[in-house]
Design a protein around this motif. Structure first.
Motif, PDB file in Angstrom:
ATOM      1  N   GLU A 312      32.543  60.249-111.828  1.00  0.00           N
ATOM      2  CA  GLU A 312      33.369  60.862-112.851  1.00  0.00           C
ATOM      3  C   GLU A 312      34.275  59.802-113.457  1.00  0.00           C
ATOM      4  O   GLU A 312      34.544  58.765-112.829  1.00  0.00           O
ATOM      5  N   VAL A 313      34.729  60.066-114.680  1.00  0.00           N
ATOM      6  CA  VAL A 313      35.638  59.152-115.359  1.00  0.00           C
ATOM      7  C   VAL A 313      36.796  59.950-115.946  1.00  0.00           C
ATOM      8  O   VAL A 313      36.689  61.156-116.175  1.00  0.00           O
ATOM      9  N   LEU A 314      37.906  59.243-116.203  1.00  0.00           N
ATOM     10  CA  LEU A 314      39.122  59.843-116.728  1.00  0.00           C
ATOM     11  C   LEU A 314      39.433  59.215-118.072  1.00  0.00           C
ATOM     12  O   LEU A 314      39.439  57.985-118.197  1.00  0.00           O
ATOM     13  N   ASP A 315      39.684  60.044-119.130  1.00  0.00           N
ATOM     14  CA  ASP A 315      39.992  59.458-120.432  1.00  0.00           C
ATOM     15  C   ASP A 315      41.499  59.234-120.576  1.00  0.00           C
ATOM     16  O   ASP A 315      42.280  59.510-119.657  1.00  0.00           O
ATOM     17  N   ILE A 320      38.874  64.820-117.341  1.00  0.00           N
ATOM     18  CA  ILE A 320      37.868  64.310-116.412  1.00  0.00           C
ATOM     19  C   ILE A 320      36.476  64.673-116.925  1.00  0.00           C
ATOM     20  O   ILE A 320      36.227  65.808-117.341  1.00  0.00           O
ATOM     21  N   TYR A 321      35.565  63.703-116.869  1.00  0.00           N
ATOM     22  CA  TYR A 321      34.175  63.935-117.247  1.00  0.00           C
ATOM     23  C   TYR A 321      33.311  63.623-116.019  1.00  0.00           C
ATOM     24  O   TYR A 321      33.243  62.476-115.576  1.00  0.00           O
ATOM     25  N   ARG A 322      32.682  64.651-115.476  1.00  0.00           N
ATOM     26  CA  ARG A 322      31.842  64.489-114.290  1.00  0.00           C
ATOM     27  C   ARG A 322      30.397  64.222-114.707  1.00  0.00           C
ATOM     28  O   ARG A 322      29.878  64.877-115.602  1.00  0.00           O
ATOM     29  N   ARG A 323      29.797  63.307-114.038  1.00  0.00           N
ATOM     30  CA  ARG A 323      28.427  62.903-114.357  1.00  0.00           C
ATOM     31  C   ARG A 323      27.482  64.106-114.357  1.00  0.00           C
ATOM     32  O   ARG A 323      27.410  64.861-113.395  1.00  0.00           O
ATOM     33  N   PRO A 343      33.912  53.596-129.077  1.00  0.00           N
ATOM     34  CA  PRO A 343      33.613  52.943-127.800  1.00  0.00           C
ATOM     35  C   PRO A 343      32.854  53.799-126.796  1.00  0.00           C
ATOM     36  O   PRO A 343      32.352  53.279-125.803  1.00  0.00           O
ATOM     37  N   TYR A 344      32.761  55.118-127.031  1.00  0.00           N
ATOM     38  CA  TYR A 344      32.278  56.007-125.974  1.00  0.00           C
ATOM     39  C   TYR A 344      30.829  56.452-126.120  1.00  0.00           C
ATOM     40  O   TYR A 344      30.201  56.852-125.143  1.00  0.00           O
ATOM     41  N   HIS A 345      30.299  56.463-127.362  1.00  0.00           N
ATOM     42  CA  HIS A 345      29.025  57.147-127.596  1.00  0.00           C
ATOM     43  C   HIS A 345      27.860  56.661-126.721  1.00  0.00           C
ATOM     44  O   HIS A 345      26.970  57.458-126.406  1.00  0.00           O
ATOM     45  N   SER A 367      44.025  71.901-124.954  1.00  0.00           N
ATOM     46  CA  SER A 367      43.880  70.465-124.708  1.00  0.00           C
ATOM     47  C   SER A 367      44.026  70.104-123.234  1.00  0.00           C
ATOM     48  O   SER A 367      43.652  68.996-122.834  1.00  0.00           O
ATOM     49  N   GLN A 368      44.574  71.012-122.427  1.00  0.00           N
ATOM     50  CA  GLN A 368      44.707  70.741-120.999  1.00  0.00           C
ATOM     51  C   GLN A 368      43.426  71.096-120.236  1.00  0.00           C
ATOM     52  O   GLN A 368      43.298  70.787-119.050  1.00  0.00           O
ATOM     53  N   ARG A 369      42.489  71.736-120.923  1.00  0.00           N
ATOM     54  CA  ARG A 369      41.258  72.157-120.259  1.00  0.00           C
ATOM     55  C   ARG A 369      40.417  70.955-119.876  1.00  0.00           C
ATOM     56  O   ARG A 369      40.204  70.048-120.672  1.00  0.00           O
ATOM     57  N   SER A 370      39.968  70.933-118.638  1.00  0.00           N
ATOM     58  CA  SER A 370      39.077  69.871-118.176  1.00  0.00           C
ATOM     59  C   SER A 370      38.015  70.520-117.297  1.00  0.00           C
ATOM     60  O   SER A 370      37.886  70.235-116.114  1.00  0.00           O
ATOM     61  N   THR A 371      37.260  71.447-117.904  1.00  0.00           N
ATOM     62  CA  THR A 371      36.280  72.245-117.177  1.00  0.00           C
ATOM     63  C   THR A 371      34.924  72.167-117.854  1.00  0.00           C
ATOM     64  O   THR A 371      34.793  71.686-118.981  1.00  0.00           O
ATOM     65  N   THR A 372      33.921  72.676-117.146  1.00  0.00           N
ATOM     66  CA  THR A 372      32.580  72.709-117.729  1.00  0.00           C
ATOM     67  C   THR A 372      32.492  73.834-118.754  1.00  0.00           C
ATOM     68  O   THR A 372      33.281  74.773-118.758  1.00  0.00           O
ATOM     69  N   ARG A 373      31.525  73.686-119.644  1.00  0.00           N
ATOM     70  CA  ARG A 373      31.246  74.744-120.620  1.00  0.00           C
ATOM     71  C   ARG A 373      29.931  75.416-120.230  1.00  0.00           C
ATOM     72  O   ARG A 373      28.899  74.743-120.114  1.00  0.00           O
ATOM     73  N   HIS A 374      29.963  76.719-120.049  1.00  0.00           N
ATOM     74  CA  HIS A 374      28.753  77.450-119.659  1.00  0.00           C
ATOM     75  C   HIS A 374      27.735  77.354-120.794  1.00  0.00           C
ATOM     76  O   HIS A 374      28.101  77.433-121.975  1.00  0.00           O
TER      77      HIS A 374
END
Length: 402
Positions: A312-315, A320-323, A343-345, A367-374
Motif C-alpha cells: 500500500e502507499v500513502l499520498d 491510502i491506496y492498497r495494491r 507523476p502517478y499515472h 475527502s477523508q474517505r480512504s475506502t474501497t469502492r464497490h
C-alpha cells in the motif's frame, strides 16, 4: 515526515553577515573570471551545447541539469539564470512555441547572458528568451523598474523610504515581473541554497504562485545529510560556495510539501558526495514537484487501482491506496492520479463509472474517505447485463487467452 519536522534545521538560523552580499560579490567575480569551485561537475546533453559561446559555457555554474525534464511548447522560468546556459538549452528544447525567462539579480551575469541573445536567436531561427532582473524570493518585483523609479526619486531622507516601498508594492500588483499562474515549469540550478534563511519560506511560496495549475518545479540543488554546523553557517565563503545554505535532504522535500506541492519526487541523486565538510556530506539532487491539488472534490463514482509493487502507499493528503483494491476517489484526485503528464499515472489503473455523472450534478465527495469502492457503485445498482464468450473478442487471435 514528522521525524524531519521535529529535528532542527540550522540553515534557518540567522547569520552574523548578509549572505546576499557574499553571494553577489562572488558571482560577480565568477562573471568576470572562471571560478571552478562554484561548479559541481554535471553532464549536459551535448547536442544542445554546440551553439553556445565558450564564454557562457565556462562562466555558468550549477550542480545538475533540470532542462532534461522540460517539453516543447512550455513556458519556463529559470531561477538564478546566471550566464544563461540553462536558458539557452531550454530555448532549443521548448521551440518557437515556447518561452524562456531567466531571472537573476546580478547585473554582470545578466549582461553576459543578454550579450548573446541575438546571436543564439539567429542560430536557432527564433527569439524566445528574455532575461529579467529580480530576486528569486520575490518574483513579483521588477528590480529594473524599481531602480528606474529610484533614479527619478532619489532617497535623501528616511521618510522617503516609505514612498519607495509603496511604489514597489504597486509594481508587484500592477506590473508583476512574473504574474500569478503564468508558467508551466520553474527550473533552478544550484541557486535555492544561496537565498537567505529568513527568505526561504517566501521563496517556495513564490515558485508555487507563478506556476499554472498542473505546472511543476524541477530543481537541482545541493543538499546535506546532516544540518550544517554553526561554524559552517557563519562562513561567508562556504555560503557563497553552495555549502552553508544547503538544505538537509529530507527538509528540502518537506519545503515543497509545506508550500502545497504534490507528487514530489527525487529524479537524480549523486551517489558520492560533491564535498565533505566537518564530516557532513554535500551532494547534488534534482527534484520534481507539481502544483494543483487544491480545490473541491466531487463524487462521480470514480476509482483507481494501485498496481504495486508496494502493498500500500500513502499520498500527500493521507489517502491510502492498497495494491489491487478499487479505491474510491473524488473527481479532482482522479484527474491528478490519471493525468498522463503527471507523476502517478504509471502506477494506477483508472476505473470510470459506466454512467458518467455530469459535474454540475455531482455531490461533494468526502475527502477523508480512504475506502474501497464497490463494483456496483461503478456499474450501477441496476446493472444486469450478461456477457458471454460468443459476443466477446477476448480470445481473438490478436487477444489470445491461451
Amino acid at each position: 515526515m514528522t521525524q524531519s519536522k521535529n529535528r532542527p534545521n540550522l540553515t534557518q538560523t540567522a547569520t552574523p553577515y548578509n549572505p546576499e552580499n557574499a553571494v553577489l560579490e562572488r558571482y560577480q567575480g565568477g562573471a568576470r573570471q572562471v571560478e571552478a569551485a562554484l561548479c559541481c561537475p554535471t553532464e549536459y546533453e551535448a547536442n544542445y551545447l554546440k551553439i553556445l559561446p565558450r564564454e557562457i559555457l565556462e562562466k555558468d555554474y550549477g550542480c545538475g541539469d533540470p532542462s532534461r525534464y522540460v517539453n516543447p511548447g512550455e513556458t519556463v522560468v529559470d531561477l538564478g539564470s546566471g550566464a544563461g546556459k540553462i536558458c539557452y538549452i531550454l530555448a532549443q528544447k521548448v521551440g518557437a512555441e515556447g518561452q524562456v525567462i531567466g531571472v537573476d539579480f546580478n547585473d554582470e551575469m545578466l549582461a553576459l547572458a543578454r550579450k548573446y541573445q541575438g546571436e543564439i536567436a539567429e542560430k536557432i531561427g527564433y527569439q524566445n528568451t528574455r532575461f529579467v532582473k529580480g530576486k528569486i524570493q520575490d518574483l513579483a518585483l521588477d528590480l529594473e523598474k524599481a531602480q528606474a523609479w529610484l533614479t527619478e526619486h532619489p532617497i535623501a531622507e528616511i521618510e522617503q523610504v516609505s514612498h519607495f516601498e509603496a511604489h514597489c508594492d504597486r509594481l508587484r500588483r500592477e506590473a508583476p515581473l512574473i504574474p500569478d499562474n503564468s508558467v508551466d515549469v520553474v527550473v533552478s540550478n544550484c541557486v535555492l541554497n544561496l537565498v537567505r534563511p529568513q527568505d526561504k519560506q517566501q521563496l517556495f511560496a513564490e515558485i508555487y504562485r507563478v506556476l499554472k495549475r498542473g505546472g511543476r518545479a524541477v530543481i537541482s540543488d545541493i543538499v546535506c545529510d546532516e544540518d550544517p554546523t554553526p561554524e559552517i553557517i557563519n562562513d561567508p565563503e562556504l555560503w557563497s560556495g553552495c555549502i552553508a545554505g544547503a538544505f538537509r535532504e529530507d527538509a528540502f522535500l518537506n519545503m515543497f510539501e509545506e508550500a502545497g506541492f504534490y507528487g514530489i519526487e527525487i529524479l537524480t541523486r549523486q551517489s558520492e558526495p560533491w564535498q565533505v565538510v566537518a564530516g557532513i556530506e554535500f551532494r547534488s539532487v534534482t527534484l520534481q514537484a507539481f502544483k494543483g491539488k487544491e480545490g473541491p472534490e466531487w463524487e462521480r463514482n470514480q476509482a483507481v487501482i494501485y498496481k504495486g509493487p508496494w502493498k500500500e502507499v500513502l499520498d500527500d493528503d493521507g489517502h491510502i491506496y492498497r495494491r489491487g483494491d478499487r479505491m474510491a476517489v473524488g473527481h479532482k484526485t482522479f484527474q491528478i492520479l490519471c493525468d498522463r503528464n503527471g507523476p502517478y499515472h504509471p502506477h494506477v489503473i483508472p476505473v470510470e463509472p459506466y454512467e458518467t455523472i455530469p459535474l454540475e450534478n455531482a455531490k461533494e465527495f468526502d475527502s477523508q474517505r480512504s475506502t474501497t469502492r464497490h463494483p456496483r457503485e461503478t456499474k450501477g445498482l441496476e446493472y444486469r447485463e450478461t456477457f458471454t464468450p460468443e459476443n466477446s473478442d477476448c480470445c481473438a487471435p490478436e487477444n489470445s487467452c491461451g
